[in-house]
Motif scaffolding. Structure first.
Motif, PDB file in Angstrom:
ATOM      1  N   TRP A   1       0.834  -1.197   0.000  1.00 27.11           N
ATOM      2  CA  TRP A   1       0.000   0.000   0.000  1.00 27.11           C
ATOM      3  C   TRP A   1       0.873   1.253   0.000  1.00 27.11           C
ATOM      4  O   TRP A   1       0.605   2.222  -0.704  1.00 27.11           O
TER       5      TRP A   1
ATOM      6  N   THR B   1       1.234   4.145  -3.190  1.00 24.13           N
ATOM      7  CA  THR B   1       0.848   5.548  -2.982  1.00 24.13           C
ATOM      8  C   THR B   1       2.059   6.413  -2.686  1.00 24.13           C
ATOM      9  O   THR B   1       1.972   7.348  -1.899  1.00 24.13           O
TER      10      THR B   1
ATOM     11  N   ASP C   1       3.633   8.524  -4.681  1.00 19.39           N
ATOM     12  CA  ASP C   1       3.658   9.821  -5.345  1.00 19.39           C
ATOM     13  C   ASP C   1       2.749  10.816  -4.627  1.00 19.39           C
ATOM     14  O   ASP C   1       1.780  10.450  -3.985  1.00 19.39           O
TER      15      ASP C   1
ATOM     16  N   ASP D   1      -0.887   9.154   1.380  1.00 11.62           N
ATOM     17  CA  ASP D   1      -2.255   8.727   1.628  1.00 11.62           C
ATOM     18  C   ASP D   1      -2.571   8.942   3.106  1.00 11.62           C
ATOM     19  O   ASP D   1      -1.922   8.344   3.975  1.00 11.62           O
TER      20      ASP D   1
END
Length: 135
Positions: free
Chosen positions: A71, A75, A77, A81
């Protein structure tokens, strides 16, 4: 072959008492590794004590690690998150709370001799008092 979960071969219950220094040390491992090694203390407890609940705690934190690493890579970039951050903080706080207050057994108090009890010196055998043949 299954491992006993509550008693050993001798019949005694498996206990794992840990002092506060050990508990805080495991907590530092969890926070110092930023959650990457959160499963290690739970594996230690599961191997040492062997309860099924200990293995379940280890499995849950290992599964957490297997889910959050991909996960985090997906994410990478942008700003990140926020849900991943919340999940990491909740798991770190949960692991720390479990390690400090729930995982290790409380130390049993040692039996103190009663006041006025007669103790035998070290290395000397104890003899039965009275006349042994009349019983």
């Amino acid at each position: 072959m299954t491992m006993p979960t509550t008693t050993t071969a001798a019949g005694a219950e498996r206990r794992l008492a840990g002092g506060w220094a050990q508990r805080i040390g495991w907590g530092f491992l969890v926070w110092g590794s930023l959650g990457l090694l959160v499963w290690v203390p739970f594996l230690y407890v599961a191997i040492r004590r062997g309860h099924s609940s200990d293995w379940a705690a280890f499995a849950s934190f290992a599964l957490y690690e297997c889910v959050t690493l991909p996960w985090a890579v997906m994410t990478a970039d942008g700003d990140g998150d926020p849900y991943l951050g919340i999940a990491i903080m909740v798991s770190l706080l949960t692991a720390t709370g479990m390690l400090l207050f729930a995982m290790f057994d409380k130390q049993l108090p040692t039996a103190q001799p009663t006041y006025g009890a007669i103790g035998t010196p070290q290395g000397q055998p104890t003899y039965q008092q009275g006349y042994p043949y009349g019983r």
